[in-house]
Design a protein around this motif. Structure first.
Motif, PDB file in Angstrom:
ATOM      1  N   ASP A 366       0.888  -1.195  -0.006  1.00 49.12           N
ATOM      2  CA  ASP A 366      -0.080  -0.104  -0.015  1.00 49.12           C
ATOM      3  C   ASP A 366       0.940   1.139  -0.039  1.00 49.12           C
ATOM      4  O   ASP A 366       1.679   1.546   0.759  1.00 49.12           O
ATOM      5  CB  ASP A 366      -0.903   0.115   1.242  1.00 49.12           C
ATOM      6  N   PRO A 367       0.826   2.097  -1.066  1.00 48.12           N
ATOM      7  CA  PRO A 367       1.679   3.255  -1.085  1.00 48.12           C
ATOM      8  C   PRO A 367       1.192   4.400  -0.603  1.00 48.12           C
ATOM      9  O   PRO A 367       1.524   5.513  -0.601  1.00 48.12           O
ATOM     10  CB  PRO A 367       1.996   3.347  -2.615  1.00 48.12           C
ATOM     11  N   THR A 368      -0.316   4.328  -0.097  1.00 53.62           N
ATOM     12  CA  THR A 368      -1.020   5.402   0.549  1.00 53.62           C
ATOM     13  C   THR A 368      -0.762   5.590   1.860  1.00 53.62           C
ATOM     14  O   THR A 368      -1.685   6.495   2.513  1.00 53.62           O
ATOM     15  CB  THR A 368      -2.589   5.370   0.181  1.00 53.62           C
ATOM     16  N   MET A 369      -0.031   4.595   2.689  1.00 48.65           N
ATOM     17  CA  MET A 369      -0.086   4.651   4.088  1.00 48.65           C
ATOM     18  C   MET A 369      -1.558   4.609   4.904  1.00 48.65           C
ATOM     19  O   MET A 369      -2.061   5.232   5.908  1.00 48.65           O
ATOM     20  CB  MET A 369       0.469   6.195   4.600  1.00 48.65           C
ATOM     21  N   GLY A 370      -2.360   3.694   4.385  1.00 45.36           N
ATOM     22  CA  GLY A 370      -3.637   3.254   4.806  1.00 45.36           C
ATOM     23  C   GLY A 370      -4.791   4.327   4.305  1.00 45.36           C
ATOM     24  O   GLY A 370      -5.925   4.281   4.968  1.00 45.36           O
ATOM     25  N   ALA A 371      -4.683   5.017   3.306  1.00 47.19           N
ATOM     26  CA  ALA A 371      -5.685   6.007   2.827  1.00 47.19           C
ATOM     27  C   ALA A 371      -6.694   5.269   2.550  1.00 47.19           C
ATOM     28  O   ALA A 371      -6.868   4.146   1.839  1.00 47.19           O
ATOM     29  CB  ALA A 371      -5.195   6.810   1.708  1.00 47.19           C
ATOM     30  N   ASP A 387      -9.804  17.031   5.101  1.00 47.15           N
ATOM     31  CA  ASP A 387      -9.191  17.447   6.333  1.00 47.15           C
ATOM     32  C   ASP A 387      -7.446  17.489   6.187  1.00 47.15           C
ATOM     33  O   ASP A 387      -7.079  16.245   5.967  1.00 47.15           O
ATOM     34  CB  ASP A 387      -9.521  16.576   7.446  1.00 47.15           C
ATOM     35  N   GLN A 388      -6.944  18.677   5.927  1.00 49.87           N
ATOM     36  CA  GLN A 388      -5.484  18.444   5.518  1.00 49.87           C
ATOM     37  C   GLN A 388      -4.676  17.661   6.632  1.00 49.87           C
ATOM     38  O   GLN A 388      -3.624  17.045   6.227  1.00 49.87           O
ATOM     39  CB  GLN A 388      -4.994  19.873   5.297  1.00 49.87           C
ATOM     40  N   LYS A 389      -5.185  17.459   7.782  1.00 45.89           N
ATOM     41  CA  LYS A 389      -4.412  16.701   8.726  1.00 45.89           C
ATOM     42  C   LYS A 389      -4.481  15.478   8.461  1.00 45.89           C
ATOM     43  O   LYS A 389      -3.781  14.542   9.067  1.00 45.89           O
ATOM     44  CB  LYS A 389      -4.975  17.265  10.138  1.00 45.89           C
ATOM     45  N   LYS A 390      -5.494  14.984   7.671  1.00 45.71           N
ATOM     46  CA  LYS A 390      -5.452  13.590   7.198  1.00 45.71           C
ATOM     47  C   LYS A 390      -4.852  13.064   5.980  1.00 45.71           C
ATOM     48  O   LYS A 390      -4.903  12.085   5.606  1.00 45.71           O
ATOM     49  CB  LYS A 390      -6.935  13.249   7.106  1.00 45.71           C
ATOM     50  N   LEU A 391      -4.307  14.210   5.461  1.00 48.61           N
ATOM     51  CA  LEU A 391      -3.499  13.746   4.176  1.00 48.61           C
ATOM     52  C   LEU A 391      -2.307  12.777   4.500  1.00 48.61           C
ATOM     53  O   LEU A 391      -1.584  13.021   5.254  1.00 48.61           O
ATOM     54  CB  LEU A 391      -2.659  15.079   3.602  1.00 48.61           C
ATOM     55  N   THR A 392      -2.235  11.880   3.826  1.00 47.91           N
ATOM     56  CA  THR A 392      -1.135  10.965   4.292  1.00 47.91           C
ATOM     57  C   THR A 392      -0.058  11.047   3.027  1.00 47.91           C
ATOM     58  O   THR A 392       1.287  10.819   3.197  1.00 47.91           O
ATOM     59  CB  THR A 392      -1.613   9.396   3.964  1.00 47.91           C
ATOM     60  N   GLU A 394       1.087  12.279  -1.622  1.00 50.46           N
ATOM     61  CA  GLU A 394       0.571  12.928  -2.634  1.00 50.46           C
ATOM     62  C   GLU A 394       1.429  12.017  -3.818  1.00 50.46           C
ATOM     63  O   GLU A 394       2.698  11.728  -3.675  1.00 50.46           O
ATOM     64  CB  GLU A 394       0.928  14.236  -2.932  1.00 50.46           C
ATOM     65  N   ILE A 395       0.620  11.254  -4.817  1.00 51.39           N
ATOM     66  CA  ILE A 395       1.279  10.475  -5.726  1.00 51.39           C
ATOM     67  C   ILE A 395       0.857  11.220  -7.233  1.00 51.39           C
ATOM     68  O   ILE A 395      -0.268  10.993  -7.451  1.00 51.39           O
ATOM     69  CB  ILE A 395       0.796   9.115  -5.823  1.00 51.39           C
ATOM     70  N   GLY A 396       1.878  11.621  -7.861  1.00 52.86           N
ATOM     71  CA  GLY A 396       1.325  12.384  -8.985  1.00 52.86           C
ATOM     72  C   GLY A 396       0.464  13.475  -8.831  1.00 52.86           C
ATOM     73  O   GLY A 396       0.699  14.437  -8.128  1.00 52.86           O
ATOM     74  N   ASN A 397      -0.930  13.402  -9.507  1.00 55.59           N
ATOM     75  CA  ASN A 397      -1.670  14.493  -9.488  1.00 55.59           C
ATOM     76  C   ASN A 397      -2.764  14.118  -8.269  1.00 55.59           C
ATOM     77  O   ASN A 397      -4.094  14.673  -8.406  1.00 55.59           O
ATOM     78  CB  ASN A 397      -2.341  14.707 -10.745  1.00 55.59           C
ATOM     79  N   THR A 398      -2.682  13.018  -7.563  1.00 53.34           N
ATOM     80  CA  THR A 398      -3.438  12.549  -6.719  1.00 53.34           C
ATOM     81  C   THR A 398      -3.324  12.731  -5.139  1.00 53.34           C
ATOM     82  O   THR A 398      -1.923  12.336  -4.925  1.00 53.34           O
ATOM     83  CB  THR A 398      -4.056  11.210  -6.927  1.00 53.34           C
ATOM     84  N   ARG A 399      -3.857  13.272  -4.179  1.00 56.03           N
ATOM     85  CA  ARG A 399      -3.802  13.173  -2.951  1.00 56.03           C
ATOM     86  C   ARG A 399      -4.679  12.336  -2.129  1.00 56.03           C
ATOM     87  O   ARG A 399      -6.011  12.059  -2.477  1.00 56.03           O
ATOM     88  CB  ARG A 399      -4.145  14.694  -2.315  1.00 56.03           C
ATOM     89  N   PHE A 400      -3.812  11.617  -1.189  1.00 59.64           N
ATOM     90  CA  PHE A 400      -4.570  10.544  -0.268  1.00 59.64           C
ATOM     91  C   PHE A 400      -4.897  10.985   1.015  1.00 59.64           C
ATOM     92  O   PHE A 400      -3.974  11.702   1.659  1.00 59.64           O
ATOM     93  CB  PHE A 400      -3.829   9.318  -0.502  1.00 59.64           C
ATOM     94  N   TYR A 401      -6.014  10.596   1.597  1.00 64.13           N
ATOM     95  CA  TYR A 401      -6.277  10.893   3.030  1.00 64.13           C
ATOM     96  C   TYR A 401      -6.859   9.705   3.547  1.00 64.13           C
ATOM     97  O   TYR A 401      -7.503   8.769   3.140  1.00 64.13           O
ATOM     98  CB  TYR A 401      -7.528  11.987   3.046  1.00 64.13           C
ATOM     99  N   LYS A 402      -6.377   9.741   4.923  1.00 60.17           N
ATOM    100  CA  LYS A 402      -7.098   8.433   5.853  1.00 60.17           C
ATOM    101  C   LYS A 402      -7.914   9.118   6.809  1.00 60.17           C
ATOM    102  O   LYS A 402      -7.540   9.883   7.683  1.00 60.17           O
ATOM    103  CB  LYS A 402      -5.821   7.756   6.446  1.00 60.17           C
ATOM    104  N   LEU A 403      -9.195   8.953   6.606  1.00 59.08           N
ATOM    105  CA  LEU A 403     -10.193   9.293   7.562  1.00 59.08           C
ATOM    106  C   LEU A 403     -10.939   8.196   8.362  1.00 59.08           C
ATOM    107  O   LEU A 403     -10.746   6.951   8.063  1.00 59.08           O
ATOM    108  CB  LEU A 403     -11.453   9.747   6.657  1.00 59.08           C
TER     109      LEU A 403
END
Length: 403
Positions: A366-371, A387-392, A394-403
């Protein structure tokens, strides 16, 4: 294997009972445990043993070279079981969303006992390995476990069993494959029909775990592997080798022919995840595609079950993934019928499928750290959940979040 349905409510079968579950097109391992009584156990007024038969989505499992369901290896016969537990493993392909198991007894309502059911989806593998850890109930020689292969090939089966030498009567195990008894390796008349013989173990080492391989080399068809037990052996491990990777029926979407059938539940898990990745990140890098797929998978395996237990449930949840939301939009038309004649789109689809398969088979980390959420950097207005605090990551043009 993924558990998609379970029924542990032990109960009497009242002539007929339908058990329904919802899933998707896949190979399945369906495990049913039940018990039925003999004529003597049913009482003086009874003139026949009790029998319980199983149908799955209308599929029948008769005796080989016969249409008879009663006394089939896939059925439960009171004359043989005498109310001892038997477990049947059905390996079969089921298409679509709604599935039905029909349990039917031939005796007075409220006698046959259903002990439990588990339904697992399977990847189209060449070899299937699982660890039943089933110990037989103490009893005399009778059917114990049956493996039913429905329209499948079988190259070989390896069985690992633990059995013991006991006072008066020891554990024994008989193996029968497509009606042919796999004779004993011991050349004595007494033991010729029993493959594992506890009385032959030494007094100093009265218990043994042993694995034996049975080579069958049978083509696709209905096959039965029957395991009979005397006393209390334990089935530890099973390895089924089909001789080739299982293929899907022709009317199921595949990587080469992904055209939608107008029912996403005709899609396998790999195909529907590939559609989601292709729609969300078709123009992105392979790493971004894997990230999107993993973010979806993280919802599937969420410990609180906030989104669903299968890829279909998660992906098809309304308003969760934009490519699936509106049939009139171009992105929906693209994911349901990828334009493979366009080289760029063909490569994007191939990468999406390969990413989906690798994720489902645990072949990539998993490259997203659990997003479990993602969005494009190009969005002008961020959704409320961001929630920017939940950002894990960024890969290319995509941001990943873990909520």
């Amino acid at each position: 294997m993924r558990l998609v349905f379970e029924d542990e409510h032990s109960r009497a079968i009242k002539t007929k009972e339908k058990i329904k579950f919802h899933s998707f097109s896949s190979y399945y391992l369906i495990i049913i445990t039940a018990r039925v009584k003999s004529e003597k156990q049913l009482g003086d007024q009874t003139t026949d043993d009790e029998d319980l038969t199983v149908k799955i989505d209308g599929k029948l499992f008769p005796k080989l070279q016969s249409s008879a369901l009663i006394d089939s290896p896939a059925a439960f016969s009171g004359g043989k079981l005498h109310n001892l537990s038997k477990t049947v493993y059905f390996l079969t392909f089921l298409k679509g969303e709604n599935h039905t198991l029909l349990l039917e007894t031939d005796k007075t309502p409220g006698i046959a006992t259903f002990d439990g059911l588990q339904v697992f989806t399977l990847n189209p593998v060449e070899r299937l390995t699982f660890d039943p850890k089933i110990k037989a109930e103490d009893g005399d020689r009778r059917p114990w476990i049956t493996f039913v292969l429905d329209n499948l090939p079988l190259k070989s089966i390896a069985l690992s069993l633990t059995y013991s030498r006991r006072k008066k009567d020891s554990d024994d195990v008989k193996i029968k494959i497509d009606n042919r008894i796999q004779g004993s390796l011991i050349s004595t008349i007494k033991h010729v029909l029993w493959r594992f013989v506890g009385s032959l173990l030494s007094i100093s080492t009265p218990t043994k775990t042993e694995t034996q391989l049975f080579t069958i080399n049978q083509s696709e068809g209905l096959h039965y592997v029957e395991v009979d037990a005397d006393r209390m052996p334990t089935l530890e491990k099973v390895i089924l080798d089909f001789g080739k990777e299982l293929s899907f029926p022709k009317d199921i979407p595949t990587i080469e022919n992904p055209k939608w059938t107008n029912n996403f539940y005709d899609d396998t898990e790999v195909i529907i995840l590939a559609r989601a990745i292709y729609g969300e990140a078709g123009g992105e890098s392979k790493e971004a595609k894997i990230g999107v797929g993993w973010a979806i998978r993280n919802r599937v395996v969420d410990s609180k079950n906030r989104w669903g237990k299968t890829f279909h449930a998660v992906i098809l949840e309304p308003l969760q993934y934009e490519p699936f939301n509106d049939p009139n939009k171009d992105v929906f038309k693209k994911i349901t019928n990828p334009p493979l004649d366009n080289s760029l789109e063909n490569n994007a689809w191939q990468d999406s499928y390969e990413s989906a398969l690798a994720i489902i088979l645990d072949q990539v980390k998993d490259p997203t750290m659990g997003a479990n959420h993602f969005l494009s950097k190009d969005l002008n207005h961020l959704p409320d959940w961001v929630d920017q605090k939940k950002l894990t990551v960024e890969i290319g043009n995509t941001r990943f979040y873990k909520l």
